[in-house]
Scaffold this motif. Structure first.
Motif, PDB file in Angstrom:
ATOM      1  N   ALA A 142       0.727  -1.108  -0.063  1.00  0.00           N
ATOM      2  CA  ALA A 142       0.073   0.000   0.094  1.00  0.00           C
ATOM      3  C   ALA A 142       0.906   1.138   0.099  1.00  0.00           C
ATOM      4  N   HIS A 143       1.873   1.033   0.833  1.00  0.00           N
ATOM      5  CA  HIS A 143       2.835   2.226   0.738  1.00  0.00           C
ATOM      6  C   HIS A 143       3.435   2.536  -0.268  1.00  0.00           C
ATOM      7  N   ASP A 144       4.011   1.204  -0.973  1.00  0.00           N
ATOM      8  CA  ASP A 144       4.688   1.451  -2.387  1.00  0.00           C
ATOM      9  C   ASP A 144       3.859   1.804  -3.638  1.00  0.00           C
ATOM     10  N   LEU A 145       2.563   1.589  -3.685  1.00  0.00           N
ATOM     11  CA  LEU A 145       1.684   2.201  -4.635  1.00  0.00           C
ATOM     12  C   LEU A 145       1.657   3.467  -4.819  1.00  0.00           C
ATOM     13  N   LYS A 146       1.980   4.220  -3.782  1.00  0.00           N
ATOM     14  CA  LYS A 146       2.041   5.698  -3.721  1.00  0.00           C
ATOM     15  C   LYS A 146       3.148   6.233  -4.755  1.00  0.00           C
ATOM     16  N   THR A 147       4.219   5.496  -4.480  1.00  0.00           N
ATOM     17  CA  THR A 147       5.452   6.219  -5.287  1.00  0.00           C
ATOM     18  C   THR A 147       5.183   6.131  -6.623  1.00  0.00           C
ATOM     19  N   PRO A 148       4.888   5.027  -7.587  1.00  0.00           N
ATOM     20  CA  PRO A 148       4.559   5.000  -8.934  1.00  0.00           C
ATOM     21  C   PRO A 148       3.632   6.154  -9.261  1.00  0.00           C
ATOM     22  N   LEU A 184       3.639  -0.355 -11.022  1.00  0.00           N
ATOM     23  CA  LEU A 184       2.210  -0.453 -10.415  1.00  0.00           C
ATOM     24  C   LEU A 184       1.404  -1.430 -10.770  1.00  0.00           C
ATOM     25  N   ASP A 185       1.663  -1.961 -12.021  1.00  0.00           N
ATOM     26  CA  ASP A 185       0.739  -2.995 -12.539  1.00  0.00           C
ATOM     27  C   ASP A 185       1.482  -4.357 -11.817  1.00  0.00           C
ATOM     28  N   ASP A 186       2.709  -4.717 -11.369  1.00  0.00           N
ATOM     29  CA  ASP A 186       3.119  -5.563 -10.471  1.00  0.00           C
ATOM     30  C   ASP A 186       2.567  -5.454  -9.027  1.00  0.00           C
ATOM     31  N   LEU A 187       2.663  -4.288  -8.700  1.00  0.00           N
ATOM     32  CA  LEU A 187       2.083  -4.426  -7.178  1.00  0.00           C
ATOM     33  C   LEU A 187       0.543  -4.768  -7.070  1.00  0.00           C
ATOM     34  N   ILE A 188      -0.172  -4.184  -8.121  1.00  0.00           N
ATOM     35  CA  ILE A 188      -1.642  -4.643  -8.130  1.00  0.00           C
ATOM     36  C   ILE A 188      -1.846  -6.042  -8.474  1.00  0.00           C
ATOM     37  N   ASN A 189      -0.906  -6.593  -9.342  1.00  0.00           N
ATOM     38  CA  ASN A 189      -1.117  -7.849  -9.169  1.00  0.00           C
ATOM     39  C   ASN A 189      -0.327  -8.781  -8.095  1.00  0.00           C
ATOM     40  N   GLU A 190       0.339  -8.423  -7.194  1.00  0.00           N
ATOM     41  CA  GLU A 190       0.645  -8.913  -5.947  1.00  0.00           C
ATOM     42  C   GLU A 190      -0.624  -8.747  -5.158  1.00  0.00           C
ATOM     43  N   PHE A 191      -1.281  -7.675  -5.037  1.00  0.00           N
ATOM     44  CA  PHE A 191      -2.754  -7.558  -4.469  1.00  0.00           C
ATOM     45  C   PHE A 191      -3.733  -8.731  -4.699  1.00  0.00           C
ATOM     46  N   PHE A 192      -3.764  -8.799  -5.995  1.00  0.00           N
ATOM     47  CA  PHE A 192      -4.655  -9.881  -6.634  1.00  0.00           C
ATOM     48  C   PHE A 192      -4.037 -11.445  -6.309  1.00  0.00           C
ATOM     49  N   GLU A 193      -2.664 -11.737  -6.135  1.00  0.00           N
ATOM     50  CA  GLU A 193      -2.294 -12.770  -5.905  1.00  0.00           C
ATOM     51  C   GLU A 193      -2.381 -13.362  -4.352  1.00  0.00           C
ATOM     52  N   ILE A 194      -2.333 -12.242  -3.506  1.00  0.00           N
ATOM     53  CA  ILE A 194      -2.796 -12.438  -2.020  1.00  0.00           C
ATOM     54  C   ILE A 194      -4.212 -12.674  -1.982  1.00  0.00           C
ATOM     55  N   THR A 195      -5.181 -12.076  -2.724  1.00  0.00           N
ATOM     56  CA  THR A 195      -6.704 -12.350  -2.676  1.00  0.00           C
ATOM     57  C   THR A 195      -7.001 -13.848  -3.027  1.00  0.00           C
ATOM     58  N   ARG A 196      -6.401 -13.959  -4.471  1.00  0.00           N
ATOM     59  CA  ARG A 196      -6.825 -15.402  -4.890  1.00  0.00           C
ATOM     60  C   ARG A 196      -6.172 -16.451  -3.930  1.00  0.00           C
ATOM     61  N   PHE A 197      -4.857 -16.427  -3.300  1.00  0.00           N
ATOM     62  CA  PHE A 197      -4.412 -17.311  -2.355  1.00  0.00           C
ATOM     63  C   PHE A 197      -5.200 -17.600  -1.394  1.00  0.00           C
ATOM     64  N   ASN A 198      -5.962 -16.530  -0.619  1.00  0.00           N
ATOM     65  CA  ASN A 198      -7.067 -16.782   0.487  1.00  0.00           C
ATOM     66  C   ASN A 198      -8.060 -17.293   0.160  1.00  0.00           C
ATOM     67  N   LEU A 199      -8.864 -16.901  -1.212  1.00  0.00           N
ATOM     68  CA  LEU A 199     -10.100 -17.231  -1.364  1.00  0.00           C
ATOM     69  C   LEU A 199     -10.172 -18.327  -2.376  1.00  0.00           C
ATOM     70  N   SER A 200      -9.434 -18.856  -2.936  1.00  0.00           N
ATOM     71  CA  SER A 200      -9.526 -19.857  -3.910  1.00  0.00           C
ATOM     72  C   SER A 200      -9.033 -21.157  -3.506  1.00  0.00           C
ATOM     73  N   HIS A 201      -9.411 -22.348  -3.871  1.00  0.00           N
ATOM     74  CA  HIS A 201      -9.006 -23.688  -3.447  1.00  0.00           C
ATOM     75  C   HIS A 201      -8.614 -24.172  -4.908  1.00  0.00           C
ATOM     76  N   ILE A 202      -7.389 -24.696  -4.796  1.00  0.00           N
ATOM     77  CA  ILE A 202      -6.880 -25.103  -6.032  1.00  0.00           C
ATOM     78  C   ILE A 202      -7.329 -26.363  -6.514  1.00  0.00           C
TER      79      ILE A 202
END
Length: 358
Positions: A142-148, A184-202
Motif C-alpha cells: 500500500a505504501h509502495d503504490l503511492k510512489t509510482p 504499479l501493475d506488478d504491485l496490483i498483481n501482488e494484491f490480486f495474488e494475495i486475494t486469490r491465495f486466500n479465497l480460492s481452492h486449487i
C-alpha cells in the motif's frame, strides 16, 4: 480400545486372584483343623463346626462381596479417566506450554495428546507468523503504490504543461512513466495474488502434455527477460516425456521457478533446465548461478508470504506466494519440490510421479 481391553484383562485377573485366595484360605483352614485332635468343647472348634455347616452361605457371601467390590472398582475407573481426559482437553487448548498429565494407565493417550498439543501450538504459531507477514506485506505494498502513482502523475503533468520540450526529453519522461506504470501493475498483481491465495481452492484439470514442449515454450516466452540481464537458458531433455497433469497449474509452477532463476542470477550467466526420467519419477531441475541462499532462508523459502529479497522496492521481491503456491500445486500432483543452494549455485528440483506417463 487397547486401554479398555487391558482394563478388562486386569479385572479378570483380580477376580481370579480373589477367587484363588478364597480357595487357598479354605484349604488352609481345613488342613489346620484336620491336623489336630479336638475334644469337641473348644470354642474355636464349635465356631468352625457351626461355620462349616453353613459353608455355602459363607462362600456365596465371600464371592458376592468381593466380586461386587472388584467390579465397582473397575467400573468407577473409566469415569475417573474421563474426568482426567476432560481436564487434559482444557490443557490442550491453553495458549501456553503446559503439557497434559494423565494417570500412568493412560500414558499412551497422554503421549498422543501432548504430541497433538505441540502440533497445535506449532500450527498456531505458524499461522500467526504468516498472518503477520501478510499484514506487513500489504502495508508495504500500500505504501509502495503511492510512489509510482505520484511519479506517473508528475511526469504526465510535465508533458502536459511543457508542450515545447524536446523529443529526447519527452521520450525520457514517457520511458520513466511507463516504467512506473509497469511497477504499479506488478504491485496490483501482488494484491490480486494475495486475494486469490486466500479465497480460492486449487483443483486440477488433468490432460496429457509434452513436458519438453512446455519447457521450450516457457524458455521462448522468457527471451525478453533473459536478454535484459544477458542470460542464456540451456534446456536438456535426453528423451521425450509425456505426463498426465494440469498444464495450466504445472505451467504456473515452471513459470515461477524460471522467473525466480532469472531474478536471482548473476548477469551474463547461464540458467540450466533439465528434464529427466528416473525410474517411476520425472524430475525437472532449474539451476542458476547467484548469491548463495543462507540455510535459514532456504528452510523458509516455500512459506507463505516469505520473500527472499526483503527489499520493498525491488522488482524481484514479489508477494512471497509464488513458491508456496508452486509447492501446493506440485503436491496435488503427488510430487515434491525442493531447493538447494551452495557455492553460488541455486537449484530447484520438481519430482513428479511418472507411472501415468507414456
Amino acid at each position: 480400545m487397547h486401554m479398555g481391553k487391558a482394563m478388562f484383562l486386569r479385572m479378570l485377573a483380580a477376580l481370579a486372584v480373589y477367587t484363588a485366595f478364597g480357595a487357598a484360605l479354605y484349604l488352609l483352614a481345613m488342613s489346620f483343623f484336620r491336623g489336630r485332635i479336638w475334644q469337641g468343647d473348644e470354642w474355636i472348634y464349635r465356631a468352625a463346626s457351626w461355620a462349616y455347616l453353613r459353608i455355602e452361605w459363607f462362600v456365596m457371601g465371600y464371592l458376592t462381596a468381593g466380586y461386587l467390590a472388584i467390579l465397582y472398582h473397575f467400573w468407577k475407573k473409566p469415569f475417573s479417566y474421563l474426568d482426567a481426559v476432560a481436564e487434559a482437553a482444557e490443557t490442550m487448548y491453553r495458549q501456553d506450554d503446559s503439557m497434559v498429565s494423565l494417570p500412568p494407565q493412560l500414558s499412551q493417550t497422554e503421549s498422543r495428546l501432548n504430541r497433538a498439543k505441540l502440533q497445535f501450538l506449532r500450527s498456531e504459531r505458524a499461522a500467526r507468523e504468516a498472518e503477520q507477514r501478510k499484514n506487513d506485506l500489504v502495508t508495504y505494498l500500500a505504501h509502495d503504490l503511492k510512489t509510482p502513482i505520484t511519479s506517473i502523475i508528475g511526469y504526465l503533468t510535465l508533458l502536459e504543461d511543457e508542450p515545447q520540450i524536446s523529443q529526447e526529453t519527452r521520450g525520457r519522461y514517457l520511458s520513466i512513466a511507463r516504467e512506473k506504470a509497469e511497477r504499479l501493475d506488478d504491485l496490483i498483481n501482488e494484491f490480486f495474488e494475495i486475494t486469490r491465495f486466500n479465497l480460492s481452492h486449487i483443483t486440477l484439470e488433468k490432460t496429457w502434455v509434452s513436458l519438453e514442449r512446455m519447457l521450450q515454450q516457457l524458455v521462448f516466452e522468457f527471451e525478453p527477460m533473459l536478454r535484459e540481464k544477458a542470460l542464456r537458458c540451456e534446456l536438456t531433455c535426453p528423451e521425450p516425456v509425456r505426463l498426465e497433469c494440469d498444464p495450466d497449474k504445472l505451467g504456473r509452477v515452471l513459470d515461477n521457478l524460471l522467473k525466480n532463476a532469472v531474478s536471482y542470477s548473476y548477469e551474463g550467466s547461464v540458467i540450466r533446465i533439465g528434464l529427466f526420467r528416473e525410474g517411476d519419477k520425472v524430475k525437472i531441475v532449474f539451476e542458476n548461478r547467484g548469491d548463495t541462499i543462507p540455510e535459514e532462508k532456504l528452510r523458509r523459502i516455500f512459506d507463505q508470504f516469505f520473500r527472499l529479497d526483503s527489499s520493498r522496492s525491488s522488482r524481484s521481491g514479489g508477494a512471497g506466494l509464488g513458491l508456496s503456491i508452486a509447492r501446493q500445486i506440485v503436491q496435488l500432483h503427488g510430487g515434491t519440490v525442493t531447493a538447494f543452494s551452495q557455492n553460488h549455485v541455486i537449484r530447484f528440483e520438481v519430482t513428479l510421479p511418472a507411472d501415468t506417463g507414456m
